[in-house]
Design an enzyme around this catalytic site. Structure first.
Site, PDB file in Angstrom:
ATOM      1  N   MET A   1      46.320 -49.196  64.876  1.00  0.00           N
ATOM      2  CA  MET A   1      45.316 -48.126  64.768  1.00  0.00           C
ATOM      3  C   MET A   1      45.590 -47.061  65.831  1.00  0.00           C
ATOM      4  O   MET A   1      44.722 -46.245  66.143  1.00  0.00           O
ATOM      5  CB  MET A   1      43.905 -48.695  64.906  1.00  0.00           C
ATOM      6  CG  MET A   1      43.575 -49.656  63.761  1.00  0.00           C
ATOM      7  SD  MET A   1      41.818 -49.758  63.366  1.00  0.00           S
ATOM      8  CE  MET A   1      41.164 -50.377  64.899  1.00  0.00           C
TER       9      MET A   1
ATOM     10  N   HIS B   1      51.385 -53.054  71.976  1.00  0.00           N
ATOM     11  CA  HIS B   1      51.929 -52.592  70.684  1.00  0.00           C
ATOM     12  C   HIS B   1      53.458 -52.471  70.762  1.00  0.00           C
ATOM     13  O   HIS B   1      54.166 -52.848  69.825  1.00  0.00           O
ATOM     14  CB  HIS B   1      51.366 -51.212  70.326  1.00  0.00           C
ATOM     15  CG  HIS B   1      49.898 -51.176  70.089  1.00  0.00           C
ATOM     16  ND1 HIS B   1      49.023 -50.550  70.938  1.00  0.00           N
ATOM     17  CD2 HIS B   1      49.148 -51.677  69.066  1.00  0.00           C
ATOM     18  CE1 HIS B   1      47.790 -50.655  70.452  1.00  0.00           C
ATOM     19  NE2 HIS B   1      47.838 -51.336  69.335  1.00  0.00           N
TER      20      HIS B   1
ATOM     21  N   GLN C   1      36.979 -51.305  58.508  1.00  0.00           N
ATOM     22  CA  GLN C   1      36.873 -52.506  59.330  1.00  0.00           C
ATOM     23  C   GLN C   1      35.895 -52.335  60.492  1.00  0.00           C
ATOM     24  O   GLN C   1      35.767 -53.224  61.332  1.00  0.00           O
ATOM     25  CB  GLN C   1      38.255 -52.961  59.824  1.00  0.00           C
ATOM     26  CG  GLN C   1      38.926 -52.051  60.835  1.00  0.00           C
ATOM     27  CD  GLN C   1      40.353 -52.493  61.124  1.00  0.00           C
ATOM     28  OE1 GLN C   1      41.259 -52.291  60.314  1.00  0.00           O
ATOM     29  NE2 GLN C   1      40.569 -53.123  62.269  1.00  0.00           N
TER      30      GLN C   1
ATOM     31  N   GLY D   1      49.790 -58.983  66.699  1.00  0.00           N
ATOM     32  CA  GLY D   1      49.618 -59.501  68.061  1.00  0.00           C
ATOM     33  C   GLY D   1      48.711 -60.723  68.081  1.00  0.00           C
ATOM     34  O   GLY D   1      47.745 -60.808  67.325  1.00  0.00           O
TER      35      GLY D   1
ATOM     36  N   ASP E   1      44.633 -60.746  68.700  1.00  0.00           N
ATOM     37  CA  ASP E   1      43.717 -60.828  67.558  1.00  0.00           C
ATOM     38  C   ASP E   1      44.117 -62.057  66.740  1.00  0.00           C
ATOM     39  O   ASP E   1      44.597 -61.941  65.610  1.00  0.00           O
ATOM     40  CB  ASP E   1      43.809 -59.547  66.726  1.00  0.00           C
ATOM     41  CG  ASP E   1      43.360 -58.346  67.523  1.00  0.00           C
ATOM     42  OD1 ASP E   1      42.183 -58.284  67.880  1.00  0.00           O
ATOM     43  OD2 ASP E   1      44.200 -57.474  67.824  1.00  0.00           O
TER      44      ASP E   1
ATOM     45  N   GLN F   1      42.632 -62.482  63.317  1.00  0.00           N
ATOM     46  CA  GLN F   1      43.209 -61.498  62.383  1.00  0.00           C
ATOM     47  C   GLN F   1      44.557 -62.000  61.866  1.00  0.00           C
ATOM     48  O   GLN F   1      44.876 -61.874  60.677  1.00  0.00           O
ATOM     49  CB  GLN F   1      43.375 -60.155  63.094  1.00  0.00           C
ATOM     50  CG  GLN F   1      44.183 -59.138  62.311  1.00  0.00           C
ATOM     51  CD  GLN F   1      44.152 -57.769  62.940  1.00  0.00           C
ATOM     52  OE1 GLN F   1      43.196 -57.034  62.754  1.00  0.00           O
ATOM     53  NE2 GLN F   1      45.187 -57.404  63.681  1.00  0.00           N
TER      54      GLN F   1
HETATM   55  O1  PAF Z   1      45.006 -54.812  64.747  1.00  0.00           O
HETATM   56  C1  PAF Z   1      44.828 -53.646  64.343  1.00  0.00           C
HETATM   57  O2  PAF Z   1      45.139 -52.682  65.027  1.00  0.00           O
HETATM   58  C2  PAF Z   1      44.172 -53.411  62.997  1.00  0.00           C
HETATM   59  O3  PAF Z   1      43.199 -54.359  62.733  1.00  0.00           O
HETATM   60  C3  PAF Z   1      45.200 -53.327  61.840  1.00  0.00           C
HETATM   61  C4  PAF Z   1      45.942 -54.634  61.654  1.00  0.00           C
HETATM   62  C5  PAF Z   1      46.180 -52.212  62.115  1.00  0.00           C
HETATM   63  C6  PAF Z   1      44.475 -53.017  60.535  1.00  0.00           C
HETATM   64  O4  PAF Z   1      43.784 -51.816  60.606  1.00  0.00           O
END
Ligand code: PAF
Length: 294
Positions: free
Chosen positions: A43, A50, A74, A162, A165, A168
């Protein structure tokens, strides 16, 4: 004439596309040349965490695409979608420095042609319903949907997420498995500041006092690990961790020990494959972190 160092003539921003046609033309040409394509969805407001994912992708793929898209679906209605830091120009420079080949930076219209409020939603049950899923209703529907769309658009051979998260990552793995998506998911380790705070774009919301306290989230997870190793009862560890975070000025949502592979509650006597996960608010800033016990 004074000679100019070559680096001054090198491209300082990554090649960027915002539309599907441009993206596909580029990725498909690379594939025809025989390259594996790695993908790092983000994002934006990129930091060392990152960039470590871009480097991981680079080690496994001949070409690397990153995306920057602040995904509205989200974020909950009271969350930080509008103030989420948007720093595309700086991100672009950083991506070049870390050998990213292409930045996909789509507009909302490209991602959601029917508008974000009318977008199709993918719900990932079980692993998507607990912890973050329970505290941020709809969050993982938005994540699963945008990730599925990004995978369909980019058509990567592998994608990197990563471990900060962690939930996720599990949601994405389940999505890929259940929709039989033909790509590999790699996980990049958490990158921390020297005092232990996990790197996050949201850290920049913290004022000086909050930043000094923020390290207590990681310290508490570490303490949970140590207490577990000493043989303390899990429920007692979790309760004490919540109180410890409150004393440090946090409003904690949870501080729990779960099975790393599916976030299920550990059975009595289960000692391996566990991790501590925590989420807590410092002022308006919500931080998450986790620590694997093995
Ligand atoms: O982890 C993130 O930055 C976001 O949740 C992602 C995976 C880019 C989805 O918008």
């Amino acid at each position: 004439m004074e000679s100019v160092p070559l680096s001054q003539w090198e491209i300082s921003e990554v090649r960027t596309v915002g539309d599907l046609r441009g993206l596909r033309a580029c990725v498909r040409a690379w594939k025809r040349e025989g390259h594996r394509v790695g993908f790092v969805p983000t994002m934006g407001n990129l930091h060392a965490g990152h960039f470590s994912l871009v480097e991981l992708a680079r080690r496994h793929a001949g070409r690397v695409v990153a995306s920057v898209f602040v995904n509205p679906t989200q974020f909950g209605p009271d969350e930080d979608y509008l103030r989420y830091p948007r720093t595309l120009a700086e991100d672009s420079v950083g991506l070049v420095e870390h050998n990213c080949d292409l930045l996909f930076a789509p507009s909302i219209d490209v991602m959601y042609p029917f508008g974000p409020d009318h977008a199709l939603r993918i719900h990932v049950p079980d692993v998507g319903d607990t912890l973050e899923g329970a505290h941020r209703p709809g969050h993982f529907d938005g994540v699963a949907t945008v990730v599925a769309k990004l995978f369909t658009m980019v058509e990567p051979d592998l994608a990197v997420f990563g471990q900060k998260d962690w939930q996720q990552l599990l949601v994405v793995r389940r999505l890929v498995r259940e929709l039989d998506m033909p790509l590999e998911i790699l996980a990049g380790p958490i990158v921390r500041e020297p005092d232990g705070l996990a790197m996050s774009s949201r850290n920049r919301y913290l004022n000086g006092r909050q930043r000094a306290r923020a390290t207590e989230l990681h310290a508490t997870l570490q303490w949970m690990h140590d207490s577990f190793v000493e043989g303390h009862v899990l429920a007692a560890i979790e309760g004490a961790a919540m109180r410890r975070l409150q004393r440090a000025g946090f409003e904690p949502d949870y501080a729990v020990v779960r099975r790393a592979e599916d976030l299920g509650m550990p059975a009595e006597g289960e000692r391996t494959g566990l991790m501590a996960l925590g989420a807590a608010r410092l002022g308006d800033t919500r931080l998450i972190d986790n620590l694997a016990f093995d």
